[in-house]
Write a protein that holds these residues in place. Structure first.
Motif, PDB file in Angstrom:
ATOM      1  N   ALA A 159     -69.548 -21.829  17.838  1.00  0.00           N
ATOM      2  CA  ALA A 159     -69.208 -20.516  18.385  1.00  0.00           C
ATOM      3  C   ALA A 159     -68.594 -20.675  19.769  1.00  0.00           C
ATOM      4  N   LEU A 160     -69.149 -21.606  20.568  1.00  0.00           N
ATOM      5  CA  LEU A 160     -68.635 -21.846  21.913  1.00  0.00           C
ATOM      6  C   LEU A 160     -67.187 -22.327  21.856  1.00  0.00           C
ATOM      7  N   VAL A 161     -66.923 -23.287  20.974  1.00  0.00           N
ATOM      8  CA  VAL A 161     -65.563 -23.803  20.811  1.00  0.00           C
ATOM      9  C   VAL A 161     -64.623 -22.658  20.443  1.00  0.00           C
ATOM     10  N   ALA A 162     -65.075 -21.822  19.525  1.00  0.00           N
ATOM     11  CA  ALA A 162     -64.260 -20.686  19.084  1.00  0.00           C
ATOM     12  C   ALA A 162     -63.978 -19.758  20.259  1.00  0.00           C
ATOM     13  N   LYS A 163     -64.985 -19.525  21.104  1.00  0.00           N
ATOM     14  CA  LYS A 163     -64.826 -18.644  22.266  1.00  0.00           C
ATOM     15  C   LYS A 163     -63.787 -19.209  23.227  1.00  0.00           C
ATOM     16  N   GLN A 164     -63.861 -20.528  23.440  1.00  0.00           N
ATOM     17  CA  GLN A 164     -62.927 -21.160  24.364  1.00  0.00           C
ATOM     18  C   GLN A 164     -61.494 -21.038  23.848  1.00  0.00           C
ATOM     19  N   GLN A 165     -61.324 -21.215  22.547  1.00  0.00           N
ATOM     20  CA  GLN A 165     -59.994 -21.067  21.946  1.00  0.00           C
ATOM     21  C   GLN A 165     -59.499 -19.639  22.098  1.00  0.00           C
ATOM     22  N   GLN A 166     -60.440 -18.713  21.960  1.00  0.00           N
ATOM     23  CA  GLN A 166     -60.116 -17.294  21.977  1.00  0.00           C
ATOM     24  C   GLN A 166     -59.577 -16.855  23.343  1.00  0.00           C
ATOM     25  N   ALA A 167     -59.987 -17.544  24.430  1.00  0.00           N
ATOM     26  CA  ALA A 167     -59.544 -17.199  25.790  1.00  0.00           C
ATOM     27  C   ALA A 167     -58.022 -17.113  25.878  1.00  0.00           C
ATOM     28  N   ALA A 168     -57.347 -17.972  25.098  1.00  0.00           N
ATOM     29  CA  ALA A 168     -55.885 -17.984  25.133  1.00  0.00           C
ATOM     30  C   ALA A 168     -55.272 -17.298  23.918  1.00  0.00           C
ATOM     31  N   ALA A 169     -56.052 -16.492  23.209  1.00  0.00           N
ATOM     32  CA  ALA A 169     -55.576 -15.893  21.956  1.00  0.00           C
ATOM     33  C   ALA A 169     -55.513 -14.375  22.048  1.00  0.00           C
ATOM     34  N   PRO A 170     -54.725 -13.715  21.155  1.00  0.00           N
ATOM     35  CA  PRO A 170     -54.638 -12.239  21.184  1.00  0.00           C
ATOM     36  C   PRO A 170     -55.958 -11.589  20.753  1.00  0.00           C
ATOM     37  N   ALA A 171     -56.084 -10.300  21.040  1.00  0.00           N
ATOM     38  CA  ALA A 171     -57.338  -9.565  20.851  1.00  0.00           C
ATOM     39  C   ALA A 171     -57.830  -9.591  19.408  1.00  0.00           C
ATOM     40  N   VAL A 173     -57.926 -11.871  17.300  1.00  0.00           N
ATOM     41  CA  VAL A 173     -58.698 -13.071  17.006  1.00  0.00           C
ATOM     42  C   VAL A 173     -60.143 -12.929  17.491  1.00  0.00           C
ATOM     43  N   VAL A 174     -60.294 -12.232  18.619  1.00  0.00           N
ATOM     44  CA  VAL A 174     -61.635 -12.022  19.165  1.00  0.00           C
ATOM     45  C   VAL A 174     -62.531 -11.411  18.101  1.00  0.00           C
ATOM     46  N   LEU A 175     -61.999 -10.377  17.444  1.00  0.00           N
ATOM     47  CA  LEU A 175     -62.777  -9.690  16.415  1.00  0.00           C
ATOM     48  C   LEU A 175     -63.173 -10.653  15.308  1.00  0.00           C
ATOM     49  N   THR A 176     -62.194 -11.462  14.879  1.00  0.00           N
ATOM     50  CA  THR A 176     -62.467 -12.414  13.810  1.00  0.00           C
ATOM     51  C   THR A 176     -63.594 -13.351  14.211  1.00  0.00           C
ATOM     52  N   VAL A 177     -63.505 -13.867  15.429  1.00  0.00           N
ATOM     53  CA  VAL A 177     -64.512 -14.815  15.898  1.00  0.00           C
ATOM     54  C   VAL A 177     -65.881 -14.152  15.939  1.00  0.00           C
ATOM     55  N   LEU A 178     -65.920 -12.927  16.442  1.00  0.00           N
ATOM     56  CA  LEU A 178     -67.203 -12.216  16.504  1.00  0.00           C
ATOM     57  C   LEU A 178     -67.757 -12.003  15.103  1.00  0.00           C
ATOM     58  N   ASP A 179     -66.853 -11.646  14.188  1.00  0.00           N
ATOM     59  CA  ASP A 179     -67.295 -11.484  12.803  1.00  0.00           C
ATOM     60  C   ASP A 179     -67.907 -12.772  12.272  1.00  0.00           C
ATOM     61  N   GLY A 180     -67.231 -13.862  12.615  1.00  0.00           N
ATOM     62  CA  GLY A 180     -67.726 -15.168  12.183  1.00  0.00           C
ATOM     63  C   GLY A 180     -69.148 -15.405  12.666  1.00  0.00           C
ATOM     64  N   ASP A 181     -69.402 -15.039  13.907  1.00  0.00           N
ATOM     65  CA  ASP A 181     -70.744 -15.187  14.463  1.00  0.00           C
ATOM     66  C   ASP A 181     -71.764 -14.402  13.661  1.00  0.00           C
ATOM     67  N   GLN A 182     -71.384 -13.163  13.369  1.00  0.00           N
ATOM     68  CA  GLN A 182     -72.327 -12.314  12.643  1.00  0.00           C
ATOM     69  C   GLN A 182     -72.636 -12.903  11.280  1.00  0.00           C
ATOM     70  N   GLN A 183     -71.615 -13.519  10.673  1.00  0.00           N
ATOM     71  CA  GLN A 183     -71.815 -14.119   9.362  1.00  0.00           C
ATOM     72  C   GLN A 183     -72.887 -15.189   9.441  1.00  0.00           C
TER      73      GLN A 183
END
Lengths: 383, 383
Positions: A159-171, A173-183
């Motif tokens: 999740a941390l790696v995903a968050k770091q990638q997300q810093a440079a990504a459009p909004a 992707v943030v949702l996708t990553v958060l969804d992934g966490d919930q999964q």
């Protein structure tokens, strides 16, 4: 030297397990059961039958009369294998936490409750049934908790790696990553196989993780947070509840000299007696639903089998001798270490997506291989 | 006079059944199980657990040591009630074959296997368990066969009426009617509840009825044809197979003095021990899935309860006294006649669509009512 009649007695104790498994396998192959119907049976096992069987086993085990030497041997085996794997992971370029957990589960977590109790009883009498229960207590009170903790740690890292990638990504992707966490969070309400997911997701859908948690996950995964997440997950596993409750009750009951009232014991038993048959039936349906028996490569499958049937028992033999076990106690320790892989290990691997194909192979091939291997161990130890 | 301790002992024997039922009910109400998952458990019970339990019960019953007087009382009770209902149907304008079958099932077919054995054992000891098995033998060897035959007869009659109407109807209707016939034929592969249908239809889809049969159905329903249809249906019910096989084996085994090898007996037992818990669990899920507890009118519900808890036991008492039963044997006969309605009776009523709402009420209300009623019978008979 093992006599023919005691060898037959062992086959007698193993055959029903394989018959139930074969019934499950045939039921899926001949389409007598749909995948969703199989999931119903599996869900019943995970939610009611197994927890109640575990409760009944542990609550009727005298915790003041445990065989400390036997428990020590079991603990040393697991700790030694874990330490060796951790060392390898640190030193080798190919080592990783994922491989540590996978190889540790393969080597040290056999199917003690469902297969261990009847088979070992058939071999060494009721004494070994009691010893199996002592191993089960430690499995559920410590080792599975540790495994879930390590899985949670890996999930938090990802999740941390995903968050770091997300810093440079459009909004988006943030949702996708958060969804992934919930999964990830939505997993392991009960140990489930694939088909069983729907019901769990439904249950979970009602309680999304509080926003605070999601924010906390943005930071580096602190040990405290991971512990919290792991604790939350573990507290949702019925078998863990059942083992804790059973342990607490056994400490009270054997100190005070009281027994569970028959009316409660019978009410637990009416469901728990179904666990062995239904769980092995469920393993059969699981096998039939996999597209391949060996879903990882053959060399990895060989490694998995070597960990299960050679490394695990060998280290158990060494640690048993180290603490001074001999005779039947030594033999019980070694044979139980050579039982097939616990299905629950596959379930977690699947939930957290950490080498699920290896664990699937471990369960399927291991279960077939264990029929001759267990008997060979029994004969060799009896020489 | 029944002592407090033996009364408690009876409650002890009944409580687990109601706990398992409550678990099933709660599982559906709290959405821990989907209807399809419940169907999976129900299907497992109908296909494996119940047949194997019936086989194990009947095969271990000595057919040369049956209590002929007890069997006679049971047979006279059922025959007398059937005769009285047939007479009423012939004389009364409101009488019909559908009502004869419904009232006969209500009055004479209690839940002997799942509830009868444990409860009666709790009351009158292991002797009564053996007596229950003797009743089960007759139920499956004769009475359920008769009930299925009567249902088939009604289905054939309805098909005939449909055919006659079709003579004056356009071609499209012909197809519908034929489809309707096939639907009836596709039923009762195993006793199933609604959610379980899919699996059955799949199995059945592979073997449509041969065209000759469809043509034969165009003619008046001859007794021979109906017998053939009923036989085909009956031969698809796993519990019937199991009881026949068990009966044949028991005749051989007790004449030759042989026993089923432990390895086979244990392989049957690993599944059959789950029957009581799973079947009562399944009744609980069935209750929770119905939209209403009393799905027929209150007056019909009262009639159903009167047939089950008054007429059935009263006629059993009369026939028992007529053949000279007294003491515990008399009491066992009466109490078993006052057990709740067998779920299988509902299943058939649903399959053939003959008063299913009455049978559903009979199972649900009857199961709740039987807790106090069975105990009251027990106390009164002990005075």
């Amino acid at each position: 030297m093992i006599s023919k009649s005691s060898l037959y007695h062992v086959v007698e104790s193993m055959a029903p397990l394989y018959v139930a498994m074969g019934l499950g396998y045939a039921s899926v192959r001949f389409r007598a059961f749909t995948p969703e119907q199989c999931a119903g049976i599996n869900h019943f096992v995970a939610l009611f039958a197994m927890p109640l069987l575990i409760f009944r086993m542990i609550s009727s085990n005298d915790p003041y009369a445990m065989n400390l030497r036997f428990i020590a041997a079991d603990t040393i085996q697991k700790a030694a294998i874990l330490a060796a794997l951790a060392l390898w992971a640190r030193l080798s370029a190919r080592g990783s936490l994922a491989w540590v957990v996978t190889l540790f589960s393969l080597a040290t977590l056999p199917n003690t409750i469902i297969m261990g109790v009847p088979i070992l009883r058939g071999m060494y009498g009721s004494m070994s049934g009691t010893l199996m229960v002592q191993i089960v207590v430690l499995q559920f009170a410590f080792w599975y908790v540790l495994v879930v903790f390590l899985f949670e740690y890996m999930a938090a890292q990802r999740a941390l790696v995903a968050k770091q990638q997300q810093a440079a990504a459009p909004a988006a992707v943030v949702l996708t990553v958060l969804d992934g966490d919930q999964q990830i969070n939505a997993s392991a309400v009960v140990p489930v196989t694939e088909g069983d997911r729907n019901a769990d997701t439904n249950t979970e859908a009602a309680m999304p993780p509080p926003p605070a948690e999601a924010e906390a996950a943005m930071a580096a995964p602190s040990a405290k947070l991971i512990l919290l997440m792991a604790a939350k997950k573990i507290l949702k596993i019925p078998s863990i509840h059942a083992s804790m409750l059973g342990l607490v009750w056994s400490f009270i009951a054997y100190r005070e000299g009281i027994k569970l009232p028959t009316i409660i014991d019978d009410s637990v038993a009416i469901i728990s007696v179904s666990a062995t048959g239904l769980a092995t039936f469920s393993v059969g349906t699981f096998m039939a639903q996999q597209s391949r028996f060996i879903s990882c490569g053959c060399s990895v499958a060989s490694l998995a089998m070597a960990m299960r049937f050679l490394v695990g028992p060998a280290v158990m033999a060494a640690s048993s001798l180290a603490v001074g076990l001999h005779g039947d106690l030594l033999h019980v320790g070694i044979v139980q270490a050579a039982l097939p892989l616990a299905v629950i290990s596959f379930v977690y691997a699947k939930e957290y997506n950490v080498h699920p194909e290896i664990m699937s192979t471990g369960v399927i091939v291991g279960t077939f291989a264990s029929f001759p291997i267990t008997i060979i161990y029994y004969i060799l130890l009896g020489l």
